[in-house]
Design a protein around this motif. Structure first.
Motif, PDB file in Angstrom:
ATOM      1  N   GLU A 101     115.359 -36.393 -40.444  1.00 53.94           N
ATOM      2  CA  GLU A 101     115.167 -35.294 -39.498  1.00 53.94           C
ATOM      3  C   GLU A 101     115.226 -35.779 -38.044  1.00 53.94           C
ATOM      4  O   GLU A 101     114.717 -36.855 -37.711  1.00 53.94           O
ATOM      5  CB  GLU A 101     113.806 -34.619 -39.718  1.00 53.94           C
TER       6      GLU A 101
ATOM      7  N   THR B 126     116.081 -30.743 -38.620  1.00 53.67           N
ATOM      8  CA  THR B 126     115.524 -30.790 -37.267  1.00 53.67           C
ATOM      9  C   THR B 126     114.120 -30.209 -37.292  1.00 53.67           C
ATOM     10  O   THR B 126     113.913 -29.103 -37.802  1.00 53.67           O
ATOM     11  CB  THR B 126     116.389 -29.979 -36.281  1.00 53.67           C
TER      12      THR B 126
ATOM     13  N   MET C 265     116.303 -25.893 -39.281  1.00 55.16           N
ATOM     14  CA  MET C 265     115.195 -26.383 -38.462  1.00 55.16           C
ATOM     15  C   MET C 265     113.845 -25.890 -38.969  1.00 55.16           C
ATOM     16  O   MET C 265     113.751 -24.865 -39.653  1.00 55.16           O
ATOM     17  CB  MET C 265     115.371 -25.951 -37.001  1.00 55.16           C
TER      18      MET C 265
ATOM     19  N   SER D 271     121.873 -26.231 -37.227  1.00 52.74           N
ATOM     20  CA  SER D 271     120.734 -26.937 -37.813  1.00 52.74           C
ATOM     21  C   SER D 271     120.006 -26.085 -38.838  1.00 52.74           C
ATOM     22  O   SER D 271     120.032 -24.854 -38.799  1.00 52.74           O
ATOM     23  CB  SER D 271     119.732 -27.316 -36.721  1.00 52.74           C
TER      24      SER D 271
ATOM     25  N   VAL E  75     118.192 -28.582 -29.899  1.00 50.69           N
ATOM     26  CA  VAL E  75     118.386 -28.299 -31.321  1.00 50.69           C
ATOM     27  C   VAL E  75     119.887 -28.279 -31.604  1.00 50.69           C
ATOM     28  O   VAL E  75     120.615 -27.457 -31.045  1.00 50.69           O
ATOM     29  CB  VAL E  75     117.751 -26.950 -31.711  1.00 50.69           C
TER      30      VAL E  75
END
Length: 238
Positions: free
Chosen positions: A117, A91, A23, A21, A17
């Motif tokens: 993404e 992400t 996410m 991010s 990751v």
């Protein structure tokens, strides 16, 4: 395992990751992954998605207990359909389920995806199917990892969108391009196990009253591929 002590598998997923991010962790369960990353200031925002009430409540409780409700939002819903345009997610992590289910989740939530993404995927099984789905939907795998954790072997794939769908070779789809290039002990163990399993199935088929020839030939072809790959892996490891 808890949000301060991830399993080896989940820690390996976390490492992919990118810093800062925004996410989405789909199938987040207790939200251990986003909580772990948020506490280390590795992410700026997260959506912890769950489709089942129990795990959703677990995620909400963990986020609240860690005082991270402003940073992590737990949502109940089907896969990536929980995401909203103003989440600006860059992400998406989907870990700990079968490759077919992961591809189904991405397929059902196709309209929620912008194409920008980064996908961090960790299928427990069905890696071949997932790699094929990614290629036909124009997602290029840029990194792979295989590891053993608590007696189980797991693969991780990282992928991003490219302009056009493409075809994978049978070797890359089945074994993984990057894993073939850098085999490790977990890779060898996995395919030795598959080789043994196929051998048992072939023995049973040979004794069947009506031999399913197509299935038999498919397994024989796979056995030949595995044998060649294991020979190459043995050379690389030595």
């Amino acid at each position: 395992m808890d949000a301060d002590h991830l399993s080896k598998r989940l820690a390996a997923v976390a490492a992919y990751v990118p810093a800062n991010s925004r996410m989405a962790d789909i199938g987040s369960d207790h939200a251990y992954l986003p909580v772990y990353l948020a506490k280390r200031q590795r992410i700026s925002y997260a959506v912890a998605g769950e489709v089942v009430d129990g795990p959703f409540e677990n995620a909400k409780a963990e986020i609240a207990n860690q005082n991270l409700t402003e940073c992590i939002d737990a949502r109940l819903g089907d896969g990536v359909t929980v995401l909203k345009p103003d989440d600006n997610i860059d992400t998406i992590v989907i870990a700990g389920m079968g490759g077919t289910l992961i591809s189904d989740i991405l397929e059902r939530g196709w309209q929620q995806l912008t194409g920008n993404e980064l996908l961090v995927l960790q299928p427990n099984v069905g890696e071949y199917h997932l790699r094929k789905w990614l290629a036909t939907h124009a997602y290029q795998i840029t990194a792979e990892q295989i590891l053993k954790d608590d007696g189980h072997i797991y693969e991780i794939m990282v992928a991003h969108k490219v302009k056009e769908p493409f075809s994978l070779s049978e070797l890359d789809a089945r074994f993984g391009h990057f894993l073939l290039a850098n085999p490790n002990d977990a890779f060898v163990e996995k395919w030795q196990h598959e080789q043994q399993r196929n051998a048992h199935v072939l023995t049973a088929l040979n004794h069947a009253a009506n031999v399913p020839v197509a299935k038999q030939q498919e397994l024989q072809r796979e056995q030949q591929l595995i044998e060649e790959v294991l020979q190459d892996a043995s050379t690389n490891l030595n």
